[in-house]
Scaffold this motif. Structure first.
Motif, mmCIF file in Angstrom:
data_model
loop_
_atom_site.group_PDB
_atom_site.id
_atom_site.type_symbol
_atom_site.label_atom_id
_atom_site.label_comp_id
_atom_site.label_asym_id
_atom_site.label_seq_id
_atom_site.Cartn_x
_atom_site.Cartn_y
_atom_site.Cartn_z
ATOM 1 N N THR A 196 0.867 -1.174 0.000
ATOM 2 C CA THR A 196 0.000 0.000 0.000
ATOM 3 C C THR A 196 0.903 1.223 0.000
ATOM 4 O OG1 THR A 196 -1.684 -1.168 1.285
ATOM 5 C CG2 THR A 196 -1.830 1.229 1.224
ATOM 6 N N GLU A 197 0.762 2.085 -0.984
ATOM 7 C CA GLU A 197 1.644 3.248 -1.076
ATOM 8 C C GLU A 197 1.218 4.319 -0.069
ATOM 9 O OE1 GLU A 197 4.575 5.045 -1.284
ATOM 10 O OE2 GLU A 197 4.606 3.567 -2.925
ATOM 11 N N ILE A 198 2.148 4.682 0.819
ATOM 12 C CA ILE A 198 1.827 5.689 1.838
ATOM 13 C C ILE A 198 2.570 7.002 1.612
ATOM 14 C CG2 ILE A 198 1.307 3.930 3.559
ATOM 15 C CD1 ILE A 198 4.014 4.576 4.886
ATOM 16 N N TYR A 199 3.532 7.006 0.696
ATOM 17 C CA TYR A 199 4.226 8.260 0.418
ATOM 18 C C TYR A 199 3.330 9.183 -0.397
ATOM 19 C CZ TYR A 199 8.645 6.284 2.099
ATOM 20 O OH TYR A 199 9.639 5.737 2.863
ATOM 21 N N PRO A 200 3.495 10.502 -0.243
ATOM 22 C CA PRO A 200 2.584 11.445 -0.917
ATOM 23 C C PRO A 200 2.781 11.480 -2.431
ATOM 24 C CG PRO A 200 4.340 12.624 0.221
ATOM 25 C CD PRO A 200 4.456 11.185 0.643
ATOM 26 N N HIS A 201 1.767 11.999 -3.098
ATOM 27 C CA HIS A 201 1.786 12.129 -4.550
ATOM 28 C C HIS A 201 3.011 12.907 -5.020
ATOM 29 C CE1 HIS A 201 0.128 12.169 -8.531
ATOM 30 N NE2 HIS A 201 0.148 13.487 -8.594
ATOM 31 N N ALA A 202 3.663 12.403 -6.080
ATOM 32 C CA ALA A 202 4.854 13.004 -6.697
ATOM 33 C C ALA A 202 6.099 12.907 -5.820
ATOM 34 C CB ALA A 202 4.607 14.465 -7.082
ATOM 35 N N PHE A 203 6.044 12.150 -4.722
ATOM 36 C CA PHE A 203 7.216 12.000 -3.861
ATOM 37 C C PHE A 203 8.338 11.265 -4.576
ATOM 38 C CE2 PHE A 203 9.390 10.186 0.024
ATOM 39 C CZ PHE A 203 9.764 11.407 0.565
ATOM 40 N N TRP A 207 13.168 15.819 -4.425
ATOM 41 C CA TRP A 207 14.632 15.744 -4.296
ATOM 42 C C TRP A 207 15.073 14.687 -3.276
ATOM 43 C CZ3 TRP A 207 17.053 16.461 0.347
ATOM 44 C CH2 TRP A 207 16.331 17.087 1.365
ATOM 45 N N LEU A 208 14.228 14.450 -2.256
ATOM 46 C CA LEU A 208 14.533 13.404 -1.280
ATOM 47 C C LEU A 208 13.854 12.095 -1.654
ATOM 48 C CD1 LEU A 208 15.690 12.392 1.429
ATOM 49 C CD2 LEU A 208 13.634 13.328 2.538
ATOM 50 N N GLY A 209 12.564 12.180 -1.978
ATOM 51 C CA GLY A 209 11.788 10.973 -2.226
ATOM 52 C C GLY A 209 12.294 10.132 -3.377
ATOM 53 N N ARG A 210 12.922 10.741 -4.354
ATOM 54 C CA ARG A 210 13.400 9.973 -5.505
ATOM 55 C C ARG A 210 14.504 8.989 -5.129
ATOM 56 N NH1 ARG A 210 17.789 11.990 -8.658
ATOM 57 N NH2 ARG A 210 16.635 11.284 -10.481
ATOM 58 N N THR A 216 5.635 0.837 -3.433
ATOM 59 C CA THR A 216 5.488 0.650 -4.878
ATOM 60 C C THR A 216 6.782 0.137 -5.495
ATOM 61 O OG1 THR A 216 3.866 2.442 -4.986
ATOM 62 C CG2 THR A 216 4.879 1.774 -7.052
ATOM 63 N N HIS A 217 7.874 0.740 -5.106
ATOM 64 C CA HIS A 217 9.186 0.364 -5.651
ATOM 65 C C HIS A 217 9.483 -1.100 -5.362
ATOM 66 C CE1 HIS A 217 13.564 0.563 -6.359
ATOM 67 N NE2 HIS A 217 13.313 1.654 -7.071
ATOM 68 N N THR A 234 17.429 4.165 -3.730
ATOM 69 C CA THR A 234 17.294 3.783 -5.140
ATOM 70 C C THR A 234 18.554 4.008 -5.962
ATOM 71 O OG1 THR A 234 16.472 5.988 -5.775
ATOM 72 C CG2 THR A 234 14.820 4.361 -5.073
ATOM 73 N N PHE A 235 19.619 4.555 -5.357
ATOM 74 C CA PHE A 235 20.724 5.028 -6.199
ATOM 75 C C PHE A 235 21.418 3.908 -6.959
ATOM 76 C CE2 PHE A 235 22.628 4.813 -1.893
ATOM 77 C CZ PHE A 235 23.731 4.002 -2.121
#
Length: 260
Positions: A196-203, A207-210, A216-217, A234-235
């Motif tokens: 279940t995705e709990i991070y906000p939209h476009a996160f 700059w941090l969320g990416r 989802t990932h 993710t790096f």
């Protein structure tokens, strides 16, 4: 810290470690499952990533494997405690011994090293001939939940458990920093397996969320197998071109705000 002077105190220490390790897993898994993953309202259902039903008995099977994982983590933690009391590790208790700046730096450094170790270990575990014996137990959970976070074959549990204890022999780490790192590890594992995705939209483009892995990932790793091998960040997936091409589309879909 408990002074280990006999088999009784060693056994007591091991029991306390097990309670802390397994209890932490149960606490985080239960909390996240109840808050986000039990699908009792429409919003949770819309944010569910994999819609395949959880296998019958899956959560109890995951908890069973997690007990074994916690026992392995306990044995290794007890060994580190014995080594610490004999002066072999670099764990320290005086917060000022290495300066206050080193405290957060040491935590960040351990997380980066752990990420690197896990990424390449994870890719190795997906190799033919290795996967079946080491990693398949975890992937038996095609649709994940917070209870999946510690569901590993004992071989994988042992491999996963080696890196942070090994670092206590080479990096000065405050005792509470070690505890905080382990809490971050369990917290991250519960979030990543939520389905279940709990991070906000476009996160995912923030700059941090990416750089942060979420439900989802990691869910895409369980459904696609050949993408998204990271643990916290993710790096490595970005650098090695192993991030799923479906990630951003699916994140946008699952984190989309309700229409006003």
């Amino acid at each position: 810290m408990i002074q280990i002077t006999s088999w009784f105190t060693l056994s007591l220490t091991a029991l306390l470690f097990f309670i802390a390790i397994f209890g932490r897993y149960v606490l985080f898994s239960l909390a996240f499952w109840w808050l986000f993953a039990n699908g009792k309202n429409d919003q949770k259902t819309r944010q569910t990533i994999q819609v395949r039903p959880v296998k019958t008995g899956q959560q109890w099977r995951e908890i069973g494997w997690s007990v074994l994982t916690s026992l392995i983590f306990t044995a290794i933690a007890s060994g580190v405690m014995v080594a610490y009391q004999h002066g072999y590790t670099k764990i320290y208790t005086d917060i000022h011994a290495y300066g206050l700046v080193w405290y957060p730096v040491s935590i960040g450094l351990v997380l980066l090293i752990h990420e690197t170790y896990y990424y390449w270990l994870h890719r190795w575990m997906h190799r033919p001939g290795v996967y079946q014996w080491v990693h398949k137990v975890h992937h038996d959970s095609l649709t994940t939940s917070p209870w999946t976070a510690f569901s590993f074959h004992p071989l994988e549990s042992t491999l996963q458990a080696l890196v942070i204890p090994a670092l206590t022999f080479v990096l000065p780490l405050h005792s509470t920093a070690v505890g905080l790192i382990l809490i971050i590890m369990t917290f991250s594992g519960a979030i990543n397996h939520l389905n279940t995705e709990i991070y906000p939209h476009a996160f995912d483009r923030h700059w941090l969320g990416r750089w942060l892995i979420g439900a989802t990932h990691h869910s895409l790793h369980h459904s696609q197998f050949r993408y998204n091998f990271g643990l916290y960040f993710t790096f490595w997936d970005k650098w090695m071109d192993t991030e799923s091409p479906d990630f951003h589309r699916l994140f946008t879909q699952k984190s989309k705000k309700d229409p006003v």
